[in-house]
Design a protein around this motif. Structure first.
Motif, short mmCIF file in Angstrom:
data_model
loop_
_atom_site.label_atom_id
_atom_site.label_comp_id
_atom_site.label_asym_id
_atom_site.label_seq_id
_atom_site.Cartn_x
_atom_site.Cartn_y
_atom_site.Cartn_z
N ALA A 3 3.70 11.49 -1.98
CA ALA A 3 2.37 12.04 -1.76
C ALA A 3 1.38 11.09 -2.39
O ALA A 3 0.77 11.35 -3.41
N VAL A 4 1.21 9.91 -1.78
CA VAL A 4 0.35 8.89 -2.33
C VAL A 4 -0.77 8.59 -1.36
O VAL A 4 -0.54 8.32 -0.19
N VAL A 5 -2.00 8.67 -1.83
CA VAL A 5 -3.15 8.47 -0.96
C VAL A 5 -3.50 7.00 -0.94
O VAL A 5 -3.82 6.41 -1.96
N ARG A 6 -3.45 6.40 0.22
CA ARG A 6 -3.77 4.99 0.36
C ARG A 6 -4.60 4.81 1.62
O ARG A 6 -4.13 4.39 2.66
N THR A 7 -5.90 5.16 1.49
CA THR A 7 -6.77 5.15 2.64
C THR A 7 -6.86 3.77 3.27
O THR A 7 -6.83 3.61 4.49
N ALA A 8 -6.99 2.77 2.43
CA ALA A 8 -7.08 1.41 2.96
C ALA A 8 -5.82 1.05 3.73
O ALA A 8 -5.88 0.42 4.78
N ALA A 9 -4.67 1.48 3.20
CA ALA A 9 -3.40 1.19 3.88
C ALA A 9 -3.35 1.88 5.23
O ALA A 9 -2.82 1.34 6.20
N ALA A 10 -3.91 3.08 5.30
CA ALA A 10 -3.91 3.81 6.57
C ALA A 10 -4.71 3.07 7.62
O ALA A 10 -4.30 2.94 8.78
N ALA A 11 -5.89 2.54 7.21
CA ALA A 11 -6.72 1.80 8.15
C ALA A 11 -6.01 0.53 8.59
O ALA A 11 -6.01 0.17 9.77
N ALA A 12 -5.38 -0.13 7.63
CA ALA A 12 -4.65 -1.36 7.97
C ALA A 12 -3.50 -1.07 8.92
O ALA A 12 -3.20 -1.85 9.82
N THR A 13 -2.86 0.07 8.71
CA THR A 13 -1.73 0.45 9.57
C THR A 13 -2.17 0.64 11.01
O THR A 13 -1.52 0.19 11.94
N ALA A 14 -3.30 1.33 11.18
CA ALA A 14 -3.80 1.57 12.53
C ALA A 14 -4.04 0.24 13.25
O ALA A 14 -3.70 0.07 14.42
N LEU A 15 -4.65 -0.74 12.52
CA LEU A 15 -4.89 -2.04 13.10
C LEU A 15 -3.59 -2.76 13.41
O LEU A 15 -3.41 -3.35 14.47
N ALA A 16 -2.64 -2.66 12.46
CA ALA A 16 -1.35 -3.34 12.64
C ALA A 16 -0.62 -2.81 13.86
O ALA A 16 -0.03 -3.56 14.62
N GLN A 39 9.58 1.74 13.02
CA GLN A 39 8.38 1.98 12.22
C GLN A 39 8.79 2.51 10.85
O GLN A 39 9.34 3.60 10.73
N SER A 40 8.52 1.73 9.82
CA SER A 40 8.88 2.07 8.45
C SER A 40 7.64 2.52 7.69
O SER A 40 6.54 1.99 7.88
N LEU A 41 7.82 3.48 6.78
CA LEU A 41 6.73 3.95 5.93
C LEU A 41 6.88 3.44 4.50
O LEU A 41 6.16 3.90 3.60
N ALA A 42 7.81 2.52 4.28
CA ALA A 42 7.94 1.91 2.95
C ALA A 42 6.60 1.31 2.56
O ALA A 42 5.93 0.69 3.39
N TYR A 69 10.21 -4.92 13.16
CA TYR A 69 9.70 -4.10 12.05
C TYR A 69 8.21 -3.83 12.26
O TYR A 69 7.42 -4.75 12.49
N VAL A 70 7.84 -2.55 12.18
CA VAL A 70 6.43 -2.14 12.31
C VAL A 70 6.06 -1.34 11.06
O VAL A 70 6.76 -0.40 10.69
N GLN A 71 4.99 -1.73 10.39
CA GLN A 71 4.58 -1.06 9.17
C GLN A 71 3.73 0.18 9.47
O GLN A 71 2.71 0.08 10.15
#
Length: 430
Positions: A3-16, A39-42, A69-71
């Motif tokens: 349960a870790v909030v990583r808003t920037a990571a979420a935005a980067a994921t969408a772009l990736a 698709q990995s959520l690591a 591999y897809v992040q």
């Protein structure tokens, strides 16, 4: 699941995902080679490295079936997957958590794996773990990583207090735990901090130890809510610690798990209940010389039982290469590889052979304590309940938050969780 909030990571994921073209499942190339998208959520470096290394090892030994591999990101995975399913662009192999699978399973988006899984894998993972990803008789994910909730304690404070130190063989009862936190409370220090920004899963999962279930499935298959004595043991303990004993920090109620660690390091809190994986943050963030211990959560009438929602690997129903996708999952979850994934995420493997690995039975950093709790882990109470996300967000979260702060009493908590909750669930079960 973290349960870790990583808003920037979420935005980067969408772009990736957009750039990698995570669409349409795996395809066969002009040379006849199959490509499978995983698709990995690591998100931690150790975990990402372990996953990528395993993909490289697979590709090196399987020239005809390439894995891409897809992040992904825990922040956005549910909405991202829903969009990809509806747009026929889902990855072939999907990393998620079992408590996120129900709607996708019932919606026909995930493949039923019963006829695809090899016997080795089904035998190695215990039935109690398989139940977390079983919906209406079908198996829609392979549970592979799990984390119990434990007490991370300041060792010096505990030793100086003279309290009995619990072990998995002789844990504290909930009553004793309350007494201990009172004894540990002193000038400028609380016996415990409960980081309950997200209070529902913590309360329900620990409630299993006291026989609490809250959700009850009838003979007709429909689920209703009923709050019995066992369901109140954990909430009452926390509420009493905060509002009666003043042995739990009120300010911690709105915190996430990581937010409470500075107070633990600084001696403001003697103990913090956290997921097993938070040990990594302790190792990385604790000041030099800080001594800490991993203790089992308190036990109730059902012993050390607690609910978990393991991380899972699923296959998209629309994938044209389900057989190859499952073969890749089987490779990822070979015992030696499952241990690598568990260490990378600081969690426990579900597989019996991986759990027996000597490297996980060391007292260092609490690994042995976690392994000793593995047999007590059960499917989270609301694992397969349709409508649970709405009940959690709209009913249970505000109700528990108000109860823990002292704004409402147990009778009002029961009324909201059960009466308002049953109205929510009824809409999903018509």
């Amino acid at each position: 699941m973290r349960a870790v909030v990583r808003t920037a990571a979420a935005a980067a994921t969408a772009l990736a995902l957009l750039l990698t073209g995570c669409g349409g499942g795996g395809d066969g190339g002009a040379d006849g080679r199959i490509t499978i998208r995983f698709q990995s959520l690591a998100w931690q470096k150790e975990s990402v490295d372990a996953n990528k290394q395993l993909v490289e090892e697979w590709n090196a030994s399987h020239p005809d079936v390439r894995v891409q591999y897809v992040q992904g990101s825990w922040d956005s995975v549910h909405d991202q997957l829903l969009t990809s399913f509806e747009g026929d662009e889902a990855p072939d192999v999907i990393h998620d958590a079992s408590d996120d699978l129900a709607d996708f399973a019932y919606g026909g988006y995930l493949a039923d794996l019963r006829t695809l899984l090899p016997g080795r894998l089904t035998a190695d993972i215990p039935q109690r773990s398989w139940r977390t990803s079983t919906f209406d008789g079908g198996v829609y994910g392979v549970p592979f990583l799990q984390e119990p909730r434990v007490l991370i304690a300041n060792t010096k404070i505990l030793k100086a207090s003279g309290v009995r130190i619990p072990t998995p063989e002789k844990p504290w009862s909930w009553t004793e735990f309350r007494q201990v936190t009172k004894k540990l409370t002193g000038k400028g220090r609380y016996g415990v901090a409960w980081p309950l920004k997200e209070p529902v899963s913590v309360t329900l999962n620990l409630g299993l130890s006291a026989g609490g279930e809250l959700f009850h499935r009838g003979a007709d298959g429909k689920v209703t809510l009923a709050m019995e004595d066992g369901d109140l043991v954990v909430p009452r303990t926390i509420q009493d610690q905060v509002n009666t004993d003043h042995s739990a920090a009120r300010t911690a109620l709105g915190m996430g798990g990581g937010d409470a660690l500075p107070g633990l390091f600084g001696g403001k809190y003697a103990m913090v209940p956290l997921g097993f994986s938070y040990r990594q943050q302790v190792v990385e963030q604790a000041p030099k010389g800080f001594e800490w211990s991993v203790l089992p959560a308190p036990a109730g009438s059902a012993g050390l039982a607690q609910g978990v929602s393991p991380q899972t690997l699923s296959v998209a129903e629309d994938s044209p290469h389900k057989k190859e996708a499952v073969e890749f999952i089987d490779f990822l979850l070979r015992p030696v590889n499952m241990v690598r994934l568990a260490k990378g995420d600081w969690m426990l493997p579900t597989g019996k052979e991986a759990l027996a690995d000597p490297s996980l039975h060391t007292a260092d950093r609490g690994w042995a304590t976690g392994v000793a709790l593995a047999g007590a882990l059960r499917s989270a109470p609301a694992q397969s309940v349709r409508g649970y996300p709405e009940w959690k967000d709209k009913v249970a979260t505000p109700a528990y938050q108000e109860y823990y702060s002292g704004a409402i009493d147990a009778a009002e908590l029961r009324k909201r969780l059960v009466e308002d909750g049953n109205r929510v669930l009824a809409r999903y079960q018509r």
